[in-house]
Design a protein around this motif. Structure first.
Motif, PDB file in Angstrom:
ATOM      1  N   LEU A 134     -64.472  50.912  36.258  1.00  0.00           N
ATOM      2  CA  LEU A 134     -63.446  51.367  37.201  1.00  0.00           C
ATOM      3  C   LEU A 134     -62.300  50.374  37.286  1.00  0.00           C
ATOM      4  N   ARG A 138     -60.076  53.266  34.888  1.00  0.00           N
ATOM      5  CA  ARG A 138     -60.528  54.649  34.791  1.00  0.00           C
ATOM      6  C   ARG A 138     -60.059  55.441  36.009  1.00  0.00           C
ATOM      7  N   ARG A 139     -59.485  56.623  35.785  1.00  0.00           N
ATOM      8  CA  ARG A 139     -59.017  57.454  36.897  1.00  0.00           C
ATOM      9  C   ARG A 139     -60.190  58.256  37.441  1.00  0.00           C
ATOM     10  N   THR A 140     -60.564  57.963  38.668  1.00  0.00           N
ATOM     11  CA  THR A 140     -61.744  58.576  39.278  1.00  0.00           C
ATOM     12  C   THR A 140     -61.339  59.807  40.068  1.00  0.00           C
ATOM     13  N   TYR A 143     -67.101  61.253  43.171  1.00  0.00           N
ATOM     14  CA  TYR A 143     -68.395  60.651  42.859  1.00  0.00           C
ATOM     15  C   TYR A 143     -69.489  61.281  43.711  1.00  0.00           C
ATOM     16  N   CYS A 238     -64.789  60.985  36.146  1.00  0.00           N
ATOM     17  CA  CYS A 238     -63.493  60.411  35.782  1.00  0.00           C
ATOM     18  C   CYS A 238     -62.696  61.416  34.947  1.00  0.00           C
ATOM     19  N   SER A 261     -69.071  57.556  29.221  1.00  0.00           N
ATOM     20  CA  SER A 261     -68.425  58.865  29.102  1.00  0.00           C
ATOM     21  C   SER A 261     -68.668  59.524  27.749  1.00  0.00           C
TER      22      SER A 261
END
Length: 314
Positions: A134, A138-140, A143, A238, A261
């Protein structure tokens, strides 16, 4: 150095004591005792005192582990400080309400006592791997974090935790704050009773909470206490693919399994409680401030209080 386990139940006997004795910290501890007025069993190699006031020779080098029921944490910590204790580890949740937590923090600060609230996932290698991903940008999008187990027997026999909001959810909220930043709103919260062979315990079967972080990120926290199998799994959705980590479910499991991923799975050695306690005994001020941040734990209790109110839990 002497270790004092205050409240000699499951957490002290089977988790804290075992973690200390199996780690390098065990060599630093010259004596280990417990304090518990209701302890029915005294281990042959460990003295159990009925009250803190009967503990002889309290000194600044003693390390206290407060593993009593959460509602007792604040008065127990204040008594330890009054007796001269200055190094205090407190199990999650820090207290059951934020006002008591703030008072506890002030009492310790005024006395120069070091307060180490337990947040095991801050010390998890699996969670740290997610955090590195993160932090790399990384574009979250969302969750989901589930911690569930079969706690039926303990819930029915021991009223130390008044609802499912005091068992697994404190760990999850603390991890969410550590990974994703402050939580600004509880969008939804619900609980359900524990039902078993004709008995029912309100709000003790599980909880479901949806939160929003300051960044706008929304997360879901789930904790069932009547599932047949234990689960500790975090999934981060993500933009370029999901990250997932299956965390250790017991002291016998010493690895996390991280899936990136691309679907690759990595086995990561992971003993979060042991690392947490070793750090509490040995960490310098900088690490203590980052990993045992009292303000973060108070914020966690604020979130849990808001969730309980939204779920109608007394």
């Amino acid at each position: 150095m002497r270790t004092v386990l205050v409240g000699y139940g499951h957490a002290a006997r089977n988790l804290h004591r075992a973690a200390i004795e199996e780690s390098a910290v065990g060599r630093l501890v010259k004596d280990m005792v417990a304090v518990d007025p209701g302890c029915a069993v005294e281990d042959a190699d460990l003295k159990v005192y009925p009250a803190l006031g009967e503990l002889p020779g309290v000194s600044r080098s003693d390390v206290f582990h407060v593993t009593a029921p959460p509602a007792d944490h604040a008065p127990v910590v204040e008594e330890i400080v009054a007796l001269g204790g200055r190094r205090i580890i407190v199990e999650k949740p820090l207290t059951t309400d934020a006002a008591a937590a703030r008072r506890m923090a002030k009492v310790c600060a005024d006395a120069g006592a070091e307060l180490y609230p337990i947040g095991v996932w801050n010390f998890s290698s699996g969670v740290e791997r997610v955090k590195r991903e993160l932090d790399a940008g990384r574009r979250t999008l969302h969750y989901e974090f589930e911690q569930s187990k079969n706690r039926i027997g303990r819930t029915l026999s021991n009223p130390s935790h008044s609802s499912s909001f005091e068992v697994e959810l404190p760990h999850q909220v603390l991890a969410a704050i550590w990974l994703f930043g402050d939580i600004v709103d509880v969008l939804h919260a619900e609980s359900r009773p524990l039902r078993h062979v004709g008995r029912e315990v309100p709000h003790a079967g599980g909880a479901y909470v949806v939160v929003r972080h300051r960044s706008g990120l929304i997360g879901t926290l789930v904790g069932h206490l009547d599932k047949e199998r234990r689960t500790r799994r975090l999934r981060v959705v993500c933009a370029d693919g999901d990250l997932e980590v299956a965390l250790p479910r017991s002291r016998d499991e010493t690895s996390s399994f991280f899936k990136d991923s691309a679907g690759r799975v990595v086995d990561i050695p992971d003993r979060p409680l042991t690392e947490c306690l070793v750090s509490a005994y040995t960490a310098g001020p900088a690490e203590s401030q980052a990993r045992f941040n009292v303000d973060t734990h108070v914020h966690c209790i604020d979130v849990l209080e808001a969730a309980r109110r939204k779920a109608g839990v007394p």
